[in-house]
Design a protein around this motif. Structure first.
Motif, PDB file in Angstrom:
ATOM      1  N   TYR A 289       0.833  -1.209   0.000  1.00  0.00           N
ATOM      2  CA  TYR A 289       0.000   0.000   0.000  1.00  0.00           C
ATOM      3  C   TYR A 289       0.864   1.254   0.000  1.00  0.00           C
ATOM      4  O   TYR A 289       1.891   1.327   0.681  1.00  0.00           O
TER       5      TYR A 289
ATOM      6  N   GLN B 177      -7.982   6.310  -0.956  1.00  0.00           N
ATOM      7  CA  GLN B 177      -8.204   5.574  -2.199  1.00  0.00           C
ATOM      8  C   GLN B 177      -9.463   4.710  -2.066  1.00  0.00           C
ATOM      9  O   GLN B 177      -9.700   4.095  -1.018  1.00  0.00           O
ATOM     10  N   ARG B 178     -10.217   4.636  -3.169  1.00  0.00           N
ATOM     11  CA  ARG B 178     -11.498   3.932  -3.136  1.00  0.00           C
ATOM     12  C   ARG B 178     -11.707   3.091  -4.399  1.00  0.00           C
ATOM     13  O   ARG B 178     -11.151   3.385  -5.456  1.00  0.00           O
TER      14      ARG B 178
ATOM     15  N   VAL C  26      -9.407   1.150  -0.445  1.00  0.00           N
ATOM     16  CA  VAL C  26      -8.183   0.421  -0.784  1.00  0.00           C
ATOM     17  C   VAL C  26      -7.316   0.387   0.457  1.00  0.00           C
ATOM     18  O   VAL C  26      -6.996   1.431   1.034  1.00  0.00           O
TER      19      VAL C  26
ATOM     20  N   LYS D  68      -7.526  -1.533  -8.421  1.00  0.00           N
ATOM     21  CA  LYS D  68      -6.707  -0.386  -8.052  1.00  0.00           C
ATOM     22  C   LYS D  68      -7.609   0.793  -7.703  1.00  0.00           C
ATOM     23  O   LYS D  68      -8.821   0.737  -7.867  1.00  0.00           O
ATOM     24  N   ARG D  69      -6.995   1.862  -7.238  1.00  0.00           N
ATOM     25  CA  ARG D  69      -7.740   3.040  -6.827  1.00  0.00           C
ATOM     26  C   ARG D  69      -8.545   3.595  -7.997  1.00  0.00           C
ATOM     27  O   ARG D  69      -8.116   3.558  -9.154  1.00  0.00           O
ATOM     28  N   ASN D  70      -9.758   4.064  -7.701  1.00  0.00           N
ATOM     29  CA  ASN D  70     -10.673   4.675  -8.672  1.00  0.00           C
ATOM     30  C   ASN D  70     -11.231   3.688  -9.697  1.00  0.00           C
ATOM     31  O   ASN D  70     -11.855   4.113 -10.677  1.00  0.00           O
TER      32      ASN D  70
END
Length: 377
Positions: free
Chosen positions: A88, A174-175, A190, A245-247
């Motif tokens: 991370y 991060q989502r 995340v 992954k993020r987004n």
């Protein structure tokens, strides 16, 4: 007396009625509903647009259009390696928990009234944190091991051999977005634990009954990728499972298009949704209540399927002779595809009976009028 009266109301009206009915009955095959389709009869100009197949054990075994896909296991080595290498990276909005051992003045305890998120060090919108003796430190995009090294390096100017520990108390930067036919669509953070496609769906409560297992899409950096949960669960194809992954936006489509249409001489002609395990021809006919024995032609069970775009054809038509004893086995082995049309034709006797039933009111009326004219004379 006019020509019409002479033909229908003359001295022999019954003969005229019989003659008229004979003409109509001879054309009954063209007028009767429930047209009978033959595999060797194609409309003019469509000879090269439609290809016919007879459903036989040999065709099912050889023709890739009808054979159920193989279930060989496919290992996703890149996914496994990516999972091992995952680490991370801190982002804006994350909360860090920093501990300097043997120096409680540099460590803010959580306490009974504050959670680790409240007592931690917040990563500001500029990607930096503030820490005593060090001041502002850029941490965005760094791993916790890298942040630990930087803190120890800077504190080493004031503390002899500092022992520093850094963890993420709250993951906020991060989502991953999960939408569509899952039990709990929403946002997943995340974290330091890698999240795969399957894990994201499970974390969202799993799939709903209306989910299409063949239509799972992933939107990443403006590009869309398609995945099949059926291939993953039933065939062990792990290429259908990737690291998120993020987004990322993960969407599970509805199964509105994942249906087949059963028409013709069946008890319940309508559209039927295919289950998560697919549907065979035998299952589709069973869902429709089976063939209508009094009117159906068991030798005329057709499956009409849109041909591949690069084939140059409009459709592929498969015919099953259900009068054969092996038909049920072949129907079970014949796997349908979404938007297939199953059509069961009518038997010749049934078509003839329909013509008669349509003509009976006219015959009765003509006979009554003819008898009335005769009685007047």
């Amino acid at each position: 007396m006019t020509l019409f009266s002479k033909l229908f109301f003359g001295q022999t009206p019954l003969k005229a009625i019989v003659s008229s009915c004979a003409v109509l009955m001879l054309s009954g095959c063209m007028l009767a509903p429930g047209s009978f389709v033959k595999s060797d009869e194609a409309a003019p100009g469509l000879d090269n647009k439609i290809k016919f197949y007879n459903i036989t054990p040999q065709v099912i075994a050889e023709n890739k259009l009808m054979r159920q896909p193989a279930t060989d296991l496919v290992a996703n080595t890149s996914f496994e390696q990516e999972q091992k290498d995952y680490d991370y990276r801190v982002g804006r909005g994350d909360v860090l928990n920093i501990t300097v051992w043997e120096h409680p003045e540099l460590t803010i305890p959580a306490g009974s009234m504050r959670s680790p998120e409240d007592a931690g060090t917040w990563v500001h919108n500029d990607g930096r944190i503030f820490y005593p003796y060090i001041g502002w430190l850029e941490v965005e995009g760094l791993k916790v091991t890298e942040i630990r090294y930087l803190l120890a390096h800077h504190l080493g100017k004031y503390i002899e051999k500092p022992q520093v520990d850094v963890t993420v108390a709250s993951f906020r930067s991060q989502r991953i977005y999960v939408t569509g036919e899952v039990q709990k669509p929403g946002v997943l953070p995340v974290t330091n634990v890698p999240t795969s496609l399957i894990e994201a769906i499970n974390a969202s409560g799993g799939l709903t009954e209306a989910a299409n297992w063949e239509q799972v899409s992933l939107l990443r950096d403006g590009k869309e990728q398609k995945f099949s949960l059926r291939k993953l669960y039933q065939q062990g194809n792990t290429e259908q499972n990737i690291m998120l992954k993020r987004n990322d936006v993960l969407h599970v489509a509805r199964n509105d298009d994942n249906k087949v249409f059963v028409l013709g001489e069946v008890r319940q002609p309508k559209s039927y949704l295919m289950g998560r395990n697919g549907m065979s021809l035998a299952e589709a006919l069973a869902e429709a209540g089976g063939l209508y024995e009094q009117t159906a032609d068991a030798s005329g069970v057709f499956v009409i399927r849109q041909a591949a775009a690069d084939s140059g054809r409009l459709a592929d038509v498969f015919q099953l002779n259900a009068k054969n004893a092996t038909a049920l086995i072949m129907a079970e082995q014949f796997q349908l595809q979404q938007r297939d049309v199953i059509y069961v034709t009518a038997a010749p006797v049934a078509r003839w009976n329909r013509v008669i039933s349509q003509l009976l009111p006219s015959i009765t009326g003509l006979y009554s009028i003819g008898r009335f004219q005769s009685d007047l004379k």
